[in-house]
Design an enzyme around this catalytic site. Structure first.
Site, short mmCIF file in Angstrom:
data_model
loop_
_atom_site.label_atom_id
_atom_site.label_comp_id
_atom_site.label_asym_id
_atom_site.label_seq_id
_atom_site.Cartn_x
_atom_site.Cartn_y
_atom_site.Cartn_z
CE1 TYR A 153 -3.12 -2.88 -0.07
CE2 TYR A 153 -3.68 -2.48 2.22
CZ TYR A 153 -3.86 -3.19 1.05
OH TYR A 153 -4.77 -4.21 1.01
CG HIS A 179 -1.52 -8.90 -0.77
ND1 HIS A 179 -0.96 -7.66 -0.55
CD2 HIS A 179 -2.80 -8.65 -1.08
CE1 HIS A 179 -1.88 -6.71 -0.71
NE2 HIS A 179 -3.01 -7.30 -1.04
CB SER A 228 -13.20 -3.65 -2.06
OG SER A 228 -11.92 -3.15 -2.33
N PRO A 229 -15.47 -3.70 0.94
CG PRO A 229 -15.79 -3.01 3.14
CD PRO A 229 -14.72 -3.32 2.14
N GLY A 265 -17.32 -1.87 -2.49
CA GLY A 265 -17.06 -1.92 -3.92
C GLY A 265 -15.75 -1.25 -4.32
N1 LIG Z 1 -6.44 -8.38 0.13
C1 LIG Z 1 -6.58 -7.66 -0.95
O1 LIG Z 1 -6.21 -8.07 -2.05
C2 LIG Z 1 -7.20 -6.30 -0.82
C3 LIG Z 1 -7.58 -5.58 -1.96
C4 LIG Z 1 -8.19 -4.33 -1.78
C5 LIG Z 1 -8.40 -3.84 -0.49
N2 LIG Z 1 -7.98 -4.55 0.59
C6 LIG Z 1 -8.20 -4.05 1.97
O2 LIG Z 1 -9.57 -3.82 2.16
C7 LIG Z 1 -9.76 -2.49 2.63
C8 LIG Z 1 -11.10 -1.96 2.18
O3 LIG Z 1 -11.20 -1.91 0.77
P1 LIG Z 1 -11.06 -0.54 -0.06
O4 LIG Z 1 -10.45 0.50 0.78
O5 LIG Z 1 -10.42 -0.92 -1.35
O6 LIG Z 1 -12.56 -0.19 -0.44
P2 LIG Z 1 -13.93 0.07 0.36
O7 LIG Z 1 -13.73 -0.21 1.80
O8 LIG Z 1 -14.99 -0.64 -0.38
O9 LIG Z 1 -14.13 1.63 0.11
C9 LIG Z 1 -13.28 2.56 0.71
C10 LIG Z 1 -13.87 3.94 0.59
O10 LIG Z 1 -15.13 3.95 1.22
C11 LIG Z 1 -15.37 5.22 1.77
N3 LIG Z 1 -16.13 5.02 3.02
C12 LIG Z 1 -15.73 4.32 4.10
N4 LIG Z 1 -16.69 4.30 5.03
C13 LIG Z 1 -17.71 5.02 4.55
C14 LIG Z 1 -18.97 5.40 5.07
N5 LIG Z 1 -19.37 4.97 6.27
N6 LIG Z 1 -19.77 6.18 4.29
C15 LIG Z 1 -19.37 6.61 3.06
N7 LIG Z 1 -18.18 6.28 2.52
C16 LIG Z 1 -17.36 5.49 3.25
C17 LIG Z 1 -14.02 5.80 2.11
O11 LIG Z 1 -14.05 7.18 1.77
P3 LIG Z 1 -13.00 8.24 2.36
O12 LIG Z 1 -11.69 7.88 1.68
O13 LIG Z 1 -13.57 9.53 1.92
O14 LIG Z 1 -12.90 8.04 3.83
C18 LIG Z 1 -13.04 4.97 1.31
O15 LIG Z 1 -12.24 5.68 0.39
C19 LIG Z 1 -8.57 -1.74 2.05
O16 LIG Z 1 -8.38 -0.49 2.66
C20 LIG Z 1 -7.49 -2.74 2.28
O17 LIG Z 1 -7.06 -2.71 3.63
C21 LIG Z 1 -7.41 -5.77 0.44
#
Ligand SMILES: NC(=O)c1ccc[n+]([C@@H]2O[C@H](COP(=O)([O-])OP(=O)(O)OC[C@H]3O[C@@H](n4cnc5c(N)ncnc54)[C@H](OP(=O)(O)O)[C@@H]3O)[C@@H](O)[C@H]2O)c1
Length: 287
Positions: free
Chosen positions: A53, A128, A208-209, A211
């Site tokens: 990251y 990963h 990415s809960p 999306g």
């Molecule tokens: N293992 C893997 O291959 C893999 C791949 C991808 C991600 N991940 C992990 O999973 C985590 C989550 O996935 P992600 O960050 O890709 O996507 P996500 O959780 O689906 O979406 C993240 C975005 O949601 C917004 N958000 C969060 N809470 C909210 C709420 N209550 N209301 C409105 N908007 C909200 C945030 O906005 P703001 O930025 O404005 O706060 C953030 O930028 C990552 O951070 C990472 O740690 C793992």
């Protein structure tokens, strides 16, 4: 906050995903630290990160360093915080993601993560993503060696299918504690892995809960039942989404990404949102 279990550790049932604070579109450090501190204030004790990251080639581990800094500067107790990092993915700096699942590389990557996090043993170390050029048993064998050497306290995997989950748990001698797979209203094909984790009593961390970073804002407009239930309950569609996931099985611990205190503070409220079976049914069929 209500808790759920990873290995023998109880963590807040909503974790914090660190990725938006370190890749494209990241905020300045001050806002990231404020976001992590807000999460800790709210009872978050699981923080998900990865050495990959980061944005530029010369800043591997940007997010791990940030989290270590935020924990060190937090005024309260951080002894219960489980930092979950990962190895095996790389970012060469051109926006792409590459892989290296070779045992030697994973061991080096773990040593570098240990240094950046400033700990003797990493709380949870996750492989990963399977590397098609390296036999899966070799990559997971390296994770087992790290566990045996005491460099990591718990072992997890990510982006694994049901066969790989069973295989990894066998290689680790029954010590696999978590599986981190993509799962959201838009991406539901990890249900078999979620169900297997529930059967094996292994934590399932949906990534990415909402999306993903660029699509999270569209959750309510893309999936009408999430917006409807949100309106009826007077909460955000994001809270509804997390509560829907939590209701799937007691092993589910979502890790929503945040780069602002407001969003993580909204997300953590999902632990107290109990949805009815009628509501859950509507959300299950929201396509
Ligand atoms: N293992 C893997 O291959 C893999 C791949 C991808 C991600 N991940 C992990 O999973 C985590 C989550 O996935 P992600 O960050 O890709 O996507 P996500 O959780 O689906 O979406 C993240 C975005 O949601 C917004 N958000 C969060 N809470 C909210 C709420 N209550 N209301 C409105 N908007 C909200 C945030 O906005 P703001 O930025 O404005 O706060 C953030 O930028 C990552 O951070 C990472 O740690 C793992």
């Amino acid at each position: 906050m209500r808790t759920r279990r990873i290995g023998d550790v109880q963590v807040g049932a909503i974790g914090l995903g660190g990725m938006p604070m370190s890749i494209e579109g990241r905020p300045d450090e001050q806002r990231s630290i404020a976001t992590i501190h807000a999460a800790l204030d709210a009872g978050v004790t699981l923080i998900d990160t990865a050495d990959a990251y980061h944005l530029h080639a010369n800043e591997v581990g940007h997010n791990e360093t940030l989290i270590a800094k935020a924990l060190a500067s937090y005024g309260g107790d951080t002894s219960e915080v489980l930092v979950a990092t990962k190895g095996g993915h790389l970012r060469p700096g051109d926006g792409s993601w590459t892989q290296n699942g070779s045992p030697d590389y994973l061991k080096q990557a773990c040593d570098a993560s240990l240094k950046r996090l400033g700990v003797d043993a990493i709380g949870l170390y996750q492989f990963h993503r399977p590397d098609p050029r390296v036999p899966y048993e070799d990559s997971v064998g390296a994770i087992r060696d790290l566990l045996d050497a005491g460099k990591i306290r718990y072992a997890g995997i990510s982006n694994a299918d049901p066969d790989q989950i069973r295989q990894a748990n066998d290689i680790l001698g029954g010590r696999l504690v978590s599986v981190q797979n993509q799962f959201s209203p838009a991406f539901r094909s990890s249900e078999p892995e979620l169900e297997l984790c529930a059967e094996l009593d292994i934590a399932f961390l949906p990534w990415s809960p909402f999306g993903g970073i660029t699509k999270a804002g569209e959750l309510g407009s893309r999936f009408a039942p999430f917006a409807e239930v949100a309106r009826e309950r007077n909460v955000s569609p994001h809270q509804v989404c997390l509560a829907w996931m939590l209701a799937k099985a007691p092993v589910v611990i979502p890790i929503p990404g945040s780069s602002r205190p407001e969003t993580i503070l909204d997300s953590v409220k999902a632990v107290d949102l109990e949805l009815s079976s009628e509501e859950l049914g509507r959300l299950d069929t929201a396509g």
